[in-house]
Design a protein around this motif. Structure first.
Motif, PDB file in Angstrom:
ATOM      1  N   HIS A   1       0.841  -1.206   0.000  1.00 32.40           N
ATOM      2  CA  HIS A   1       0.000   0.000   0.000  1.00 32.40           C
ATOM      3  C   HIS A   1       0.875   1.254   0.000  1.00 32.40           C
ATOM      4  CE1 HIS A   1      -2.536  -3.019   2.154  1.00 32.40           C
ATOM      5  NE2 HIS A   1      -3.434  -2.545   1.332  1.00 32.40           N
ATOM      6  N   LEU A   2       2.136   1.083   0.304  1.00 31.17           N
ATOM      7  CA  LEU A   2       3.059   2.210   0.438  1.00 31.17           C
ATOM      8  C   LEU A   2       3.728   2.504  -0.893  1.00 31.17           C
ATOM      9  CD1 LEU A   2       4.768   1.169   3.803  1.00 31.17           C
ATOM     10  CD2 LEU A   2       2.670   2.499   3.463  1.00 31.17           C
ATOM     11  N   THR A   3       4.387   3.641  -0.955  1.00 32.56           N
ATOM     12  CA  THR A   3       5.145   3.991  -2.145  1.00 32.56           C
ATOM     13  C   THR A   3       6.614   4.123  -1.773  1.00 32.56           C
ATOM     14  OG1 THR A   3       5.452   5.604  -3.918  1.00 32.56           O
ATOM     15  CG2 THR A   3       4.715   6.472  -1.815  1.00 32.56           C
ATOM     16  N   GLU A   4       7.481   3.752  -2.706  1.00 30.21           N
ATOM     17  CA  GLU A   4       8.898   3.973  -2.439  1.00 30.21           C
ATOM     18  C   GLU A   4       9.347   5.330  -2.948  1.00 30.21           C
ATOM     19  OE1 GLU A   4      11.282   0.714  -4.095  1.00 30.21           O
ATOM     20  OE2 GLU A   4      10.245   1.021  -5.959  1.00 30.21           O
ATOM     21  N   GLN A   5       8.496   6.029  -3.639  1.00 28.50           N
ATOM     22  CA  GLN A   5       8.824   7.346  -4.175  1.00 28.50           C
ATOM     23  C   GLN A   5       8.843   8.381  -3.061  1.00 28.50           C
ATOM     24  OE1 GLN A   5       9.702   7.561  -7.371  1.00 28.50           O
ATOM     25  NE2 GLN A   5       9.305   5.374  -7.440  1.00 28.50           N
ATOM     26  N   SER A   6       9.742   9.356  -3.200  1.00 22.95           N
ATOM     27  CA  SER A   6       9.840  10.390  -2.184  1.00 22.95           C
ATOM     28  C   SER A   6      10.368  11.674  -2.797  1.00 22.95           C
ATOM     29  CB  SER A   6      10.783   9.933  -1.079  1.00 22.95           C
ATOM     30  OG  SER A   6      10.918  10.953  -0.142  1.00 22.95           O
ATOM     31  N   ASP A   7       9.874  12.790  -2.270  1.00 22.35           N
ATOM     32  CA  ASP A   7      10.332  14.101  -2.719  1.00 22.35           C
ATOM     33  C   ASP A   7      11.084  14.842  -1.615  1.00 22.35           C
ATOM     34  OD1 ASP A   7       9.119  13.762  -5.216  1.00 22.35           O
ATOM     35  OD2 ASP A   7       7.215  14.558  -4.487  1.00 22.35           O
ATOM     36  N   ARG A   8      11.394  14.163  -0.540  1.00 21.79           N
ATOM     37  CA  ARG A   8      12.005  14.828   0.607  1.00 21.79           C
ATOM     38  C   ARG A   8      13.522  14.936   0.457  1.00 21.79           C
ATOM     39  NH1 ARG A   8      14.787  11.302   0.846  1.00 21.79           N
ATOM     40  NH2 ARG A   8      14.223   9.169   1.134  1.00 21.79           N
ATOM     41  N   LYS A   9      14.066  15.825   1.290  1.00 22.38           N
ATOM     42  CA  LYS A   9      15.520  15.969   1.368  1.00 22.38           C
ATOM     43  C   LYS A   9      16.070  14.886   2.283  1.00 22.38           C
ATOM     44  CE  LYS A   9      15.326  20.981   0.954  1.00 22.38           C
ATOM     45  NZ  LYS A   9      15.575  22.258   1.634  1.00 22.38           N
ATOM     46  N   ASN A  10      17.379  14.738   2.305  1.00 22.89           N
ATOM     47  CA  ASN A  10      18.017  13.736   3.161  1.00 22.89           C
ATOM     48  C   ASN A  10      18.321  14.298   4.550  1.00 22.89           C
ATOM     49  OD1 ASN A  10      17.879  11.968   1.063  1.00 22.89           O
ATOM     50  ND2 ASN A  10      20.053  11.861   0.677  1.00 22.89           N
ATOM     51  N   ASP A  11      17.339  15.003   5.108  1.00 22.69           N
ATOM     52  CA  ASP A  11      17.498  15.509   6.456  1.00 22.69           C
ATOM     53  C   ASP A  11      16.562  14.762   7.393  1.00 22.69           C
ATOM     54  OD1 ASP A  11      15.004  16.555   5.854  1.00 22.69           O
ATOM     55  OD2 ASP A  11      15.566  18.639   6.196  1.00 22.69           O
ATOM     56  N   SER A  12      16.797  14.899   8.674  1.00 28.29           N
ATOM     57  CA  SER A  12      16.040  14.092   9.633  1.00 28.29           C
ATOM     58  C   SER A  12      14.547  14.363   9.577  1.00 28.29           C
ATOM     59  CB  SER A  12      16.578  14.304  11.046  1.00 28.29           C
ATOM     60  OG  SER A  12      16.512  15.649  11.430  1.00 28.29           O
ATOM     61  N   LEU A  13      14.122  15.616   9.503  1.00 28.43           N
ATOM     62  CA  LEU A  13      12.694  15.904   9.499  1.00 28.43           C
ATOM     63  C   LEU A  13      11.988  15.322   8.273  1.00 28.43           C
ATOM     64  CD1 LEU A  13      12.521  19.511  10.985  1.00 28.43           C
ATOM     65  CD2 LEU A  13      12.083  17.318  12.116  1.00 28.43           C
ATOM     66  N   GLY A  14      12.648  15.357   7.141  1.00 33.17           N
ATOM     67  CA  GLY A  14      12.053  14.765   5.944  1.00 33.17           C
ATOM     68  C   GLY A  14      11.875  13.260   6.081  1.00 33.17           C
ATOM     69  N   PHE A  15      12.918  12.589   6.531  1.00 34.61           N
ATOM     70  CA  PHE A  15      12.827  11.144   6.729  1.00 34.61           C
ATOM     71  C   PHE A  15      11.798  10.800   7.802  1.00 34.61           C
ATOM     72  CE2 PHE A  15      17.308  10.787   4.995  1.00 34.61           C
ATOM     73  CZ  PHE A  15      16.966  10.011   3.895  1.00 34.61           C
ATOM     74  N   LEU A  16      11.839  11.525   8.910  1.00 33.80           N
ATOM     75  CA  LEU A  16      10.924  11.249  10.019  1.00 33.80           C
ATOM     76  C   LEU A  16       9.468  11.376   9.592  1.00 33.80           C
ATOM     77  CD1 LEU A  16      12.857  13.156  12.812  1.00 33.80           C
ATOM     78  CD2 LEU A  16      12.461  10.683  12.758  1.00 33.80           C
ATOM     79  N   LYS A  17       9.155  12.437   8.862  1.00 34.29           N
ATOM     80  CA  LYS A  17       7.771  12.656   8.412  1.00 34.29           C
ATOM     81  C   LYS A  17       7.309  11.535   7.499  1.00 34.29           C
ATOM     82  CE  LYS A  17       4.857  16.133   6.114  1.00 34.29           C
ATOM     83  NZ  LYS A  17       4.264  15.281   5.111  1.00 34.29           N
ATOM     84  N   GLU A  18       8.139  11.174   6.548  1.00 29.26           N
ATOM     85  CA  GLU A  18       7.782  10.124   5.592  1.00 29.26           C
ATOM     86  C   GLU A  18       7.606   8.770   6.287  1.00 29.26           C
ATOM     87  OE1 GLU A  18       9.368   8.389   1.335  1.00 29.26           O
ATOM     88  OE2 GLU A  18      10.713   9.616   2.545  1.00 29.26           O
ATOM     89  N   LEU A  19       8.511   8.425   7.165  1.00 27.32           N
ATOM     90  CA  LEU A  19       8.417   7.144   7.870  1.00 27.32           C
ATOM     91  C   LEU A  19       7.224   7.119   8.816  1.00 27.32           C
ATOM     92  CD1 LEU A  19      12.209   6.542   8.578  1.00 27.32           C
ATOM     93  CD2 LEU A  19      10.806   5.514   6.772  1.00 27.32           C
ATOM     94  N   LEU A  20       6.944   8.241   9.462  1.00 32.05           N
ATOM     95  CA  LEU A  20       5.777   8.318  10.333  1.00 32.05           C
ATOM     96  C   LEU A  20       4.493   8.070   9.542  1.00 32.05           C
ATOM     97  CD1 LEU A  20       4.345   8.904  12.981  1.00 32.05           C
ATOM     98  CD2 LEU A  20       4.545  11.363  12.453  1.00 32.05           C
TER      99      LEU A  20
END
Length: 157
Positions: free
Chosen positions: A89-108
């Protein structure tokens, strides 16, 4: 040998199909968490590198347990990337930067999606498919994902 555990083949098949989707979601989330571990940048690199490592290690164990649950009810787990990507159901696509907040938001967001999926299957597994064992099992997974989501969410408070 035939699986004779008190659950009809049709019900075991229906449960296995949902578990296959869950396994696919767990695999994609694991991969995305590994990606965060490998590619995190910024002033909080070291602490976030270690944090993401602890999360992907938990997800590795979860993936294995989902696949084993499928085997316990007499079905094979999907085991190729193609199969898993078709089921997730998830996507591997992402538009975030390689910073902690971007990763954290996407993983959450992905954990929350899995939480909703799990919550939506607890009652059907028990009542519709007469599989209390899998219902109980995913209740435990739900609690694990809620804790992992809490750890991610706490970075935003």
């Amino acid at each position: 040998m035939k699986t004779n555990i008190g659950i009809s083949e049709a019900n075991r098949q229906a449960v296995a199909e949902q578990l296959g989707k869950l396994l696919a979601d767990e695999f994609v989330l694991y991969t995305k968490t590994r990606n965060a571990h490998w590619n995190i940048e910024g002033p909080d690199f070291h602490s976030m590198h270690l944090f993401f490592e602890s999360q992907y290690e938990q997800l590795d164990e979860l993936m294995d347990s989902v696949a084993e649950r499928m085997r316990k009810i007499g079905h094979y787990a999907p085991g190729t990337l193609a199969q898993l990507l078709q089921l997730t159901h998830l996507t591997e696509q992402s538009d975030r930067k390689n910073d902690s907040l971007g990763f954290l938001k996407e993983l959450l967001e992905d954990h929350e999606s899995i939480i909703e999926f799990l919550r939506g299957n607890i009652t059907p597994f028990a009542e519709k498919y007469h599989d209390a064992g899998t219902s109980d099992y995913i209740t435990g997974l739900l609690e694990t994902h809620e804790e992992m989501a809490w750890m991610l969410r706490s970075h935003f408070r």
